[in-house]
Design a protein around this motif. Structure first.
Motif, PDB file in Angstrom:
ATOM      1  N   LEU A 191       0.818  -1.211   0.000  1.00 42.82           N
ATOM      2  CA  LEU A 191       0.000   0.000   0.000  1.00 42.82           C
ATOM      3  C   LEU A 191       0.855   1.266   0.000  1.00 42.82           C
ATOM      4  O   LEU A 191       0.566   2.217  -0.749  1.00 42.82           O
ATOM      5  N   ASP A 192       1.903   1.305   0.799  1.00 42.67           N
ATOM      6  CA  ASP A 192       2.742   2.506   0.856  1.00 42.67           C
ATOM      7  C   ASP A 192       3.408   2.781  -0.487  1.00 42.67           C
ATOM      8  O   ASP A 192       3.526   3.940  -0.918  1.00 42.67           O
ATOM      9  N   ASP A 193       3.837   1.717  -1.161  1.00 41.63           N
ATOM     10  CA  ASP A 193       4.451   1.884  -2.486  1.00 41.63           C
ATOM     11  C   ASP A 193       3.435   2.428  -3.486  1.00 41.63           C
ATOM     12  O   ASP A 193       3.765   3.278  -4.329  1.00 41.63           O
ATOM     13  N   VAL A 194       2.218   1.928  -3.417  1.00 45.07           N
ATOM     14  CA  VAL A 194       1.185   2.391  -4.348  1.00 45.07           C
ATOM     15  C   VAL A 194       0.806   3.843  -4.054  1.00 45.07           C
ATOM     16  O   VAL A 194       0.561   4.633  -4.964  1.00 45.07           O
ATOM     17  N   ARG A 195       0.781   4.200  -2.773  1.00 48.62           N
ATOM     18  CA  ARG A 195       0.530   5.612  -2.426  1.00 48.62           C
ATOM     19  C   ARG A 195       1.611   6.510  -3.030  1.00 48.62           C
ATOM     20  O   ARG A 195       1.327   7.582  -3.577  1.00 48.62           O
ATOM     21  N   ALA A 196       2.869   6.072  -2.939  1.00 46.34           N
ATOM     22  CA  ALA A 196       3.976   6.859  -3.502  1.00 46.34           C
ATOM     23  C   ALA A 196       3.857   6.955  -5.020  1.00 46.34           C
ATOM     24  O   ALA A 196       4.114   8.016  -5.611  1.00 46.34           O
ATOM     25  N   LEU A 197       3.461   5.860  -5.652  1.00 40.78           N
ATOM     26  CA  LEU A 197       3.270   5.865  -7.110  1.00 40.78           C
ATOM     27  C   LEU A 197       2.163   6.833  -7.495  1.00 40.78           C
ATOM     28  O   LEU A 197       2.288   7.580  -8.470  1.00 40.78           O
ATOM     29  N   HIS A 198       1.090   6.838  -6.734  1.00 35.86           N
ATOM     30  CA  HIS A 198      -0.028   7.751  -7.002  1.00 35.86           C
ATOM     31  C   HIS A 198       0.419   9.197  -6.860  1.00 35.86           C
ATOM     32  O   HIS A 198       0.012  10.072  -7.637  1.00 35.86           O
TER      33      HIS A 198
END
Length: 545
Positions: A392-399
């Protein structure tokens, strides 16, 4: 000490004869200084007539406190001493650092020699030196054109765009449309992917090209400007792209001009015959960059036709050519395509390794596509293998990096963690999806989020949007970069959500057939299971499949 400093400016290793000619003392004085350096352990003699600093730190120390003025004068003396030799690279280096107009000719010659051995990055560095020592507007723009071509060949497309911008704005500041045209027509190399960041259009560039195209131009010049214009808008929903490319093809009088127009038309039409003609032109006229472009376009056509065998064959051929001619960005693009095939087949570890390798190559070269792509590709691995919720944290950063195009992906990651309220908030104002090579990919992500969040109100519209693509390949496969399960599978899930049981079974059956064509047994098994069970995904589960 002055002789040792002169030697340090000459380089890690240098010729004694050159130092004698360049020194401001006689031969005995030079030899005494060099002998002292050898005795002191600062220098050694790797061969007859040569001296070398035993350690780079020694050389760096000797030149550390030299003024720029004194260093430049030493470079000038060394360059003069090298005149008459065939060491073009050294002459270019020293004249450039001397700030001499003579640098231009030698730098261009050295760059041509570098290009002949496909050392495109070396050529770009030499041409940067030539630009820095240019003396007039015409010469400067001509050299900037040479530089941007070398940068494209080196895969540094971002730098090439900046070089072109510099040339165009310089010409504009002089009120010289002829130089602006020269700057635009200097871009003669195609790129394997768009030469700009995804989803962006450089409107000032497009506007300038539009203005120049209103002028009375020679056919070959107009042809180049038309392809430049079409390239700047390729992927946009703009009918003038096709019009410009077709006119350019009609005007083309030679293989390069015809190939430049064909590569745009091949992308727009997705026509295998156009791709083959592009490859033929590249082969017959020794234009390997167009062979690669044609093969990449052919891979796109094969993907759209659910023909992964042909897709793999042409991509493997393209990769071999790209490696032979050291086309850095093309190497990365073909490796990414192979990664997407591994992803489709469920070979997730192989896909990750290939994505990582390709990303490293793009970053090293200076590709405009390096930012964010790796993390998007990795997210597709997590989504496909059911582990998205753990990242989730990686996807938040990607977003945060890519913005709205990854809102649905973030919603899926939030849902996988039981954060449905936040997921709905992220999706509260969905942005329009561009109808380009990512259309089925991004639309499928949106549909998956709709299914995961049980959003029946949005399901009907997205179902109608995806329905024309029900017999197509895995979502995103035609982008040659990332992929999700077949569109038919997602249509089946949407049909279940909408209570259309019979339609759902038909879609899942078709999805299994397509998955078999793509050697994706994991997707085929899931689709066949759904033809009988058809349950909705469990809310809050760790899987998003």
């Amino acid at each position: 000490m002055s002789i040792l400093r002169l030697a340090a400016v000459a380089g890690r290793e240098s010729s004694v004869d050159v130092l004698v000619k360049a020194a401001d003392t006689d031969e005995d004085g030079v030899m005494d200084a060099l002998d002292a350096g050898v005795i002191a352990g600062l220098l050694d003699e790797p061969g007859p007539g040569l001296i070398r600093f035993v350690h780079a730190l020694v050389r760096d120390t000797l030149i550390a406190d030299l003024s720029r003025l004194r260093t430049a004068r030493m470079h000038a003396r060394i360059a003069a001493a090298l005149e008459g030799t065939d060491d073009i690279a050294a002459l270019a280096h020293h004249y450039a650092r001397a700030g001499s107009p003579k640098a231009v000719g030698y730098c261009v010659q050295a760059a041509q020699l570098a290009e002949a051995r496909y050392a495109h990055d070396v050529a770009a560095d030499l041409l940067s030196d030539a630009v820095a020592n240019s003396t007039g507007p015409d010469e400067r723009v001509e050299l900037l054109g040479r530089l941007l071509r070398a940068q494209i060949r080196a895969g540094a497309v971002g730098a090439a765009r900046e070089t072109r911008r510099e040339a165009v704005e310089y010409a504009e500041s002089l009120g010289r449309d002829d130089l602006m045209i020269a700057a635009f027509t200097a871009w003669t190399e195609p790129t394997p992917w768009q030469a700009r960041t995804y989803g962006t259009v450089d409107r000032p560039i497009v506007d300038r090209l539009s203005r120049l195209l209103k002028r009375d131009l020679a056919p070959s010049v107009r042809c180049r400007l038309l392809t430049a214009y079409a390239d700047e808008l390729a992927g946009e929903d703009d009918p003038t792209v096709l019009e410009a490319a077709q006119e350019a093809l009609d005007l083309a009088t030679g293989p390069r001009l015809r190939a430049a127009a064909l590569q745009i038309l091949a992308r727009v039409h997705g026509d295998a015959e156009l791709c083959r003609e592009l490859v033929e032109i590249g082969t017959e006229h020794d234009l390997p960059v167009y062979r690669v472009t044609g093969l990449l376009n052919h891979a796109n056509v094969a993907a759209a036709a659910n023909d992964p065998v042909t897709m793999h064959q042409v991509i493997t051929e393209a990769l071999e050519i790209a490696r032979t001619y050291r086309m850095r960005e093309a190497i990365a693009v073909t490796e990414i395509t192979l990664a997407s095939l591994a992803l489709i087949e469920g070979r997730f570890a192989d896909a990750e390794l290939l994505y990582l390798k390709a990303d490293e190559g793009m970053r090293r070269a200076g590709s405009v596509h390096a930012t964010g792509f790796l993390h998007l590709a990795l997210a597709m691995i997590w989504l496909n293998d059911g582990t998205l919720g753990a990242h989730l944290d990686d996807v938040r950063a990607l977003h945060a990096t890519l913005g709205s195009m990854t809102s649905d992906l973030l919603a899926l990651a939030l849902h996988a963690n039981g954060l449905d309220a936040e997921a709905r908030e992220v999706r509260a104002s969905p942005s329009p999806i561009r109808r380009d090579f990512f259309f089925t990919f991004l639309t499928t992500l949106r549909a998956m989020a709709i299914v995961a969040l049980n959003d029946r109100d949005a399901a009907e519209e997205i179902y109608a949007t995806l329905l024309p693509h029900r017999n197509g390949p895995p979502a995103g496969a035609t982008s040659l970069s990332v992929a999700l399960r077949p569109v038919a599978y997602t249509l089946g899930e949407l049909a279940v959500l909408l209570g259309r049981t019979d339609e759902a079974a038909t879609h899942f059956t078709q999805a299994a057939t397509i998955a078999d064509q793509w050697n994706a047994p994991h997707w085929a098994a899931e689709a066949r299971l759904r033809t009988t069970t058809q349950p909705l995904p469990t809310a809050g589960s760790g899987s998003t499949r």
